[in-house]
Each structure stands twice: as C-alpha cells, then as structure tokens.
Write a protein that holds these residues in place. Structure first.
Motif, PDB file in Angstrom:
ATOM      1  N   UNK A   1      47.902  36.321  40.886  1.00 35.63           N
ATOM      2  CA  UNK A   1      47.127  35.129  40.518  1.00 35.63           C
ATOM      3  C   UNK A   1      47.958  34.164  39.688  1.00 35.63           C
ATOM      4  N   UNK A   2      48.896  34.696  38.917  1.00 41.06           N
ATOM      5  CA  UNK A   2      49.721  33.850  38.056  1.00 41.06           C
ATOM      6  C   UNK A   2      50.984  33.343  38.751  1.00 41.06           C
ATOM      7  N   UNK A   3      51.281  33.913  39.906  1.00 39.02           N
ATOM      8  CA  UNK A   3      52.529  33.575  40.586  1.00 39.02           C
ATOM      9  C   UNK A   3      52.372  32.323  41.451  1.00 39.02           C
ATOM     10  N   UNK A   4      53.386  31.453  41.476  1.00 34.09           N
ATOM     11  CA  UNK A   4      53.328  30.291  42.371  1.00 34.09           C
ATOM     12  C   UNK A   4      53.470  30.695  43.840  1.00 34.09           C
ATOM     13  N   UNK A   5      54.043  31.870  44.098  1.00 36.80           N
ATOM     14  CA  UNK A   5      54.180  32.386  45.472  1.00 36.80           C
ATOM     15  C   UNK A   5      53.724  33.842  45.495  1.00 36.80           C
ATOM     16  N   UNK A   6      52.392  34.065  45.449  1.00 34.73           N
ATOM     17  CA  UNK A   6      51.864  35.428  45.312  1.00 34.73           C
ATOM     18  C   UNK A   6      52.206  36.348  46.476  1.00 34.73           C
ATOM     19  N   UNK A   7      52.498  35.799  47.651  1.00 33.66           N
ATOM     20  CA  UNK A   7      52.803  36.653  48.790  1.00 33.66           C
ATOM     21  C   UNK A   7      54.036  37.516  48.522  1.00 33.66           C
ATOM     22  N   UNK A   8      54.923  37.030  47.643  1.00 29.69           N
ATOM     23  CA  UNK A   8      56.099  37.823  47.304  1.00 29.69           C
ATOM     24  C   UNK A   8      55.718  39.127  46.622  1.00 29.69           C
ATOM     25  N   UNK A   9      54.602  39.112  45.872  1.00 28.70           N
ATOM     26  CA  UNK A   9      54.144  40.329  45.206  1.00 28.70           C
ATOM     27  C   UNK A   9      53.693  41.363  46.224  1.00 28.70           C
TER      28      UNK A   9
ATOM     29  N   UNK B   1      48.702  51.855  45.713  1.00 30.88           N
ATOM     30  CA  UNK B   1      47.372  51.381  45.334  1.00 30.88           C
ATOM     31  C   UNK B   1      47.361  49.907  44.941  1.00 30.88           C
ATOM     32  N   UNK B   2      48.538  49.360  44.602  1.00 27.11           N
ATOM     33  CA  UNK B   2      48.576  47.984  44.110  1.00 27.11           C
ATOM     34  C   UNK B   2      48.360  46.959  45.215  1.00 27.11           C
ATOM     35  N   UNK B   3      48.822  47.256  46.439  1.00 27.29           N
ATOM     36  CA  UNK B   3      48.921  46.199  47.446  1.00 27.29           C
ATOM     37  C   UNK B   3      47.613  45.885  48.177  1.00 27.29           C
ATOM     38  N   UNK B   4      46.763  46.869  48.383  1.00 24.02           N
ATOM     39  CA  UNK B   4      45.585  46.624  49.208  1.00 24.02           C
ATOM     40  C   UNK B   4      44.595  45.628  48.590  1.00 24.02           C
ATOM     41  N   UNK B   5      44.277  45.688  47.294  1.00 22.41           N
ATOM     42  CA  UNK B   5      43.367  44.676  46.748  1.00 22.41           C
ATOM     43  C   UNK B   5      43.888  43.259  46.963  1.00 22.41           C
ATOM     44  N   UNK B   6      45.197  43.071  46.815  1.00 19.93           N
ATOM     45  CA  UNK B   6      45.766  41.746  47.052  1.00 19.93           C
ATOM     46  C   UNK B   6      45.612  41.356  48.516  1.00 19.93           C
ATOM     47  N   UNK B   7      45.811  42.315  49.410  1.00 19.83           N
ATOM     48  CA  UNK B   7      45.701  41.968  50.819  1.00 19.83           C
ATOM     49  C   UNK B   7      44.249  41.692  51.213  1.00 19.83           C
ATOM     50  N   UNK B   8      43.308  42.362  50.593  1.00 23.86           N
ATOM     51  CA  UNK B   8      41.895  42.058  50.846  1.00 23.86           C
ATOM     52  C   UNK B   8      41.621  40.592  50.512  1.00 23.86           C
ATOM     53  N   UNK B   9      42.187  40.131  49.402  1.00 23.56           N
ATOM     54  CA  UNK B   9      42.014  38.738  49.018  1.00 23.56           C
ATOM     55  C   UNK B   9      42.666  37.803  50.034  1.00 23.56           C
ATOM     56  N   UNK B  10      43.824  38.198  50.566  1.00 23.52           N
ATOM     57  CA  UNK B  10      44.491  37.412  51.606  1.00 23.52           C
ATOM     58  C   UNK B  10      43.591  37.286  52.829  1.00 23.52           C
ATOM     59  N   UNK B  11      42.995  38.404  53.240  1.00 21.42           N
ATOM     60  CA  UNK B  11      42.103  38.392  54.409  1.00 21.42           C
ATOM     61  C   UNK B  11      40.923  37.463  54.189  1.00 21.42           C
ATOM     62  N   UNK B  12      40.330  37.529  53.005  1.00 22.09           N
ATOM     63  CA  UNK B  12      39.156  36.703  52.733  1.00 22.09           C
ATOM     64  C   UNK B  12      39.509  35.219  52.646  1.00 22.09           C
ATOM     65  N   UNK B  13      40.756  34.886  52.274  1.00 19.20           N
ATOM     66  CA  UNK B  13      41.132  33.471  52.289  1.00 19.20           C
ATOM     67  C   UNK B  13      41.192  32.939  53.719  1.00 19.20           C
TER      68      UNK B  13
END
Length: 394
Positions: free
Chosen positions: A63-71, A107-119
């Motif tokens: 959320x704080x990153x200008x390019x969150x996909x890198x995370x 465990x870190x990556x899936x919540x972020x990817x869920x947010x990607x899907x919903x966008x």
C-alpha cells in the motif's frame, strides 16, 4: 475494461496446487523426517503463526509502495528460495527456522494478489469464483497425483520426496507473478489507516472477523492432523488423496455457481451456511472415521465450509473495504482470522490429540464452528431480518 482471467487464474492455479501438496502431505513428510506429533503440531502452528504478521506486513508495504506489484514478485521469488531449504537434509532444530521463513513469504503473497484480482473485477466482484476456481482445480490435480506418487508399491509412504515434487510448482508461481499486475493505480491517502480502523470497529465488521476466526479455529485438527487421523484408522495414502480431493471437487461447483447466490442474497447468509456445515462436518468426522461412505459425504461439506465461506468473505471484504483499503482488509482477514485462528487451532488440536487420537479434537472443532454460526446469525443475519420486516411494515 477486459479482465485478464487467464493470467489471474494462473496464479491461483499454481499457488493452490502447491498448497494441495503442502496441506495433506506435509505432516507425512515431517513424520518421514522423524518428527513427533507434538513437533508436527508446532511446525504446522508456525504455518499459521506467520499468517499473523506476514499478510498485514506485506499488504502494508504494498500500500505504501509506488509500484506494489514488485512486492508480489519479490514475495514469490523469496518463497521459492526459502522452500529450497527443505531439499537439504536439515537437522530437526533447523527445520523450525526454515519453516518460519518459507511460510512467511508463502503466506504474504496471496492477500496482495486477492486485492489485485478485485481491482480487475471492480463492481463485478461476483465473478470472483470463476477465477478462483482454478486454484481448486490445481489443488485437486496435485492432491490426486501426489497421493499416488508418494505411495510405495507396498502401500508404504515415500513422503520424503515431497519437496522435490513441489519445487516446480513454486517455479511456475514465480513466472505467473511476473505475468500479473494491478488493473489500475490506486490512490494513496494519508487517512487510509485511520479510515480502515474506523470501519473495523463497526459491530457488523467485528462480528464478521470473529466468525471468520472461529471458522479457521475449527479447521485446526483438519489441516494439521487429518492425514495422520485417517492413517491411524487404516487408510492408504492414495485413499487419503481421494478424501482430500472429493471436497475440492464439490468446491469447484460452488465457485462456478455461487455468483448467482450473491446476486440475490446477502453474502452473510452464505457465511452462516458455511459455518453450520463445518459444525456438522467435524462432528461426523469425530464420530464415524472408519466409515468410508460417511467420510466421503462429510468431505463434500468442504465445498461450503471452505469455498462458499471464502467466496462470501471476499464479497464482504469488497463491501466493507473499498479501493485501496481492501488490501488492509485482506491482511487483517489472513492475519487475525486465518493467522491467529490457525495457530490456536493447530496448538489446541495438538493438545487434545493425545486424549483419544483425534476424536475429542474434532468434537471441539465442531463446537468452535457452532459458536461462529451463532455469532454470524445474531450479529449479521438477524439485523437483516429485522430490517426487512421494518421495510415491509413501513
């Protein structure tokens, strides 16, 4: 905007394919490494313990990153690299830190990817199931295939080879991560954090997270010891694969059709159905483990207790936490409900297991799900009923 369904689906496919190897067979792998039941419960507890901090940490960084996909991509690469430690003949004390590091990134990556899907889905969040279903298909394929691969010709287990079998799945997960991105840039606001906690403090939202917590708590014996439980009752490894698979087969049907339900009914009703089905499922598992037909029927309830529950949770998160806040909501769901609930579920299961080889643990799980169902009904569903009556009378 066109939804890149194939790219999104591929991530779910490989992520849950790896989970289809990890969840049913990792305890058998740890047994092959000479670990005791207590040690295995601690190891699996670490899987859930990292869910307490990993999702919220990673989604906050994104959320704080200008390019969150890198995370997302970094997390997947580190998942692969840390998993490679299990290819080595690690002494048992070193298995614990290896497990912590691997589970943290996985465990870190899936919540972020869920947010990607919903966008990508936006207002069409009811289509989520048609993308997420590929995770279930990957899970089914790997559970079935690996059940046969790690079973020896004489019926013995060859679970020691499991990490080598799983390695290609994590390679494919990394490739999928590099093929995906957010649908659009999300506005960053300075008041995101305060606005997020204002939403969390709403009674309905608190009830939702607590009900999700109780559901995950009830899954403790299943995710930690179900294969060991069935093995104790004389089931071969290939039959274990069938038992794990049958529920996910029905799960696929739920993901394909549940969008129709959400177009007509509030997602909280599906949450109640899911919790109630888990209550019944764990009671049956405790009382009739040696009855294969009954166990097969009980396993079909996974379609409700997991798939329907998860789809309903995604709908409710999309409603409660719109836009950039959704990533924070995903992190809290995974961290508190899945993380804390998973840790306690695994540890409680380990403590109750020695009483009667699992029966008491599954009965306790049934009780946890019942508490969640009651909480869901009185805090979420009953207000809907009252509001509908008030509208009709008005």
């Amino acid at each position: 905007m066109t939804v890149p369904a194939a790219r999104l689906s591929s991530f779910y496919l490989f992520y849950y394919a790896a989970l289809g190897a990890f969840t049913p067979y990792w305890s058998l792998f740890l047994t092959a490494r000479g670990m005791s039941v207590t040690a295995i419960s601690v190891m699996m507890g670490l899987w859930y313990a990292t869910r307490v901090v990993a999702p919220s940490t990673w989604t906050s960084l994104a959320a704080a990153s200008p390019k969150p996909i890198r995370l997302l991509r970094l997390g997947c690469v580190l998942t692969l690299l840390s998993f490679m430690a299990f290819l080595l003949p690690l002494p048992q004390p070193w298995m614990y830190p290896a497990m912590v590091v691997f589970c943290f990134f996985y465990n870190a990556v899936m919540p972020q990817f869920e947010s990607i899907t919903l966008t990508h889905l936006g207002s069409d969040s009811h289509r989520y199931g048609l993308i997420r279903v590929w995770g279930s298909l990957g899970f089914i394929a790997i559970v079935t295939l690996f059940g046969w691969l790690i079973e020896g010709d004489d019926g013995s287990s060859r679970a020691g080879m499991l990490p080598w079998l799983m390695l290609p799945l994590f390679v494919l997960l990394v490739l999928s991560a590099f093929g995906n991105q957010y649908a659009r840039s999300l506005d960053r606001r300075s008041d995101d954090a305060s606005g997020f906690w204002q939403i969390v403090r709403r009674p309905a939202v608190l009830a939702f997270f607590l009900a999700a917590f109780m559901e995950q708590l009830s899954f403790g014996p299943y995710y930690t010891f179900f294969s060991v439980y069935m093995d104790h009752h004389g089931y071969r490894t290939s039959l274990l694969g069938l038992l794990w698979t049958v529920g996910v087969v029905f799960e696929v049907g739920v993901f394909f059709t549940i969008g129709r339900f959400f177009r007509r009914h509030d997602a909280s009703w599906m949450l109640l159905i899911a919790l109630s089905s888990s209550c019944l499922r764990w009671a049956v598992t405790a009382l009739f483990p040696q009855n294969l037909p009954v166990m097969l029927v009980a396993q079909t309830a996974h379609a409700l207790g997991f798939a329907a529950f998860f789809a309903a949770a995604m709908q409710m998160l999309a409603t409660y936490f719109p836009g950039r806040l959704n990533g924070h909501g995903q992190g809290l769901l995974y961290g508190f409900s899945s993380g804390v609930g998973g840790v306690l579920g695994a540890l409680i299961a380990g403590q109750l297991w020695t009483i009667d080889n699992g029966r008491t643990a599954f009965l306790a799980a049934s009780g946890f799900a019942l508490v969640g169902a009651l909480l869901c009904f009185f805090a979420l569903n009953l207000p809907l009923i009252r509001a509908r009556r008030a509208t009709a009378q008005g």
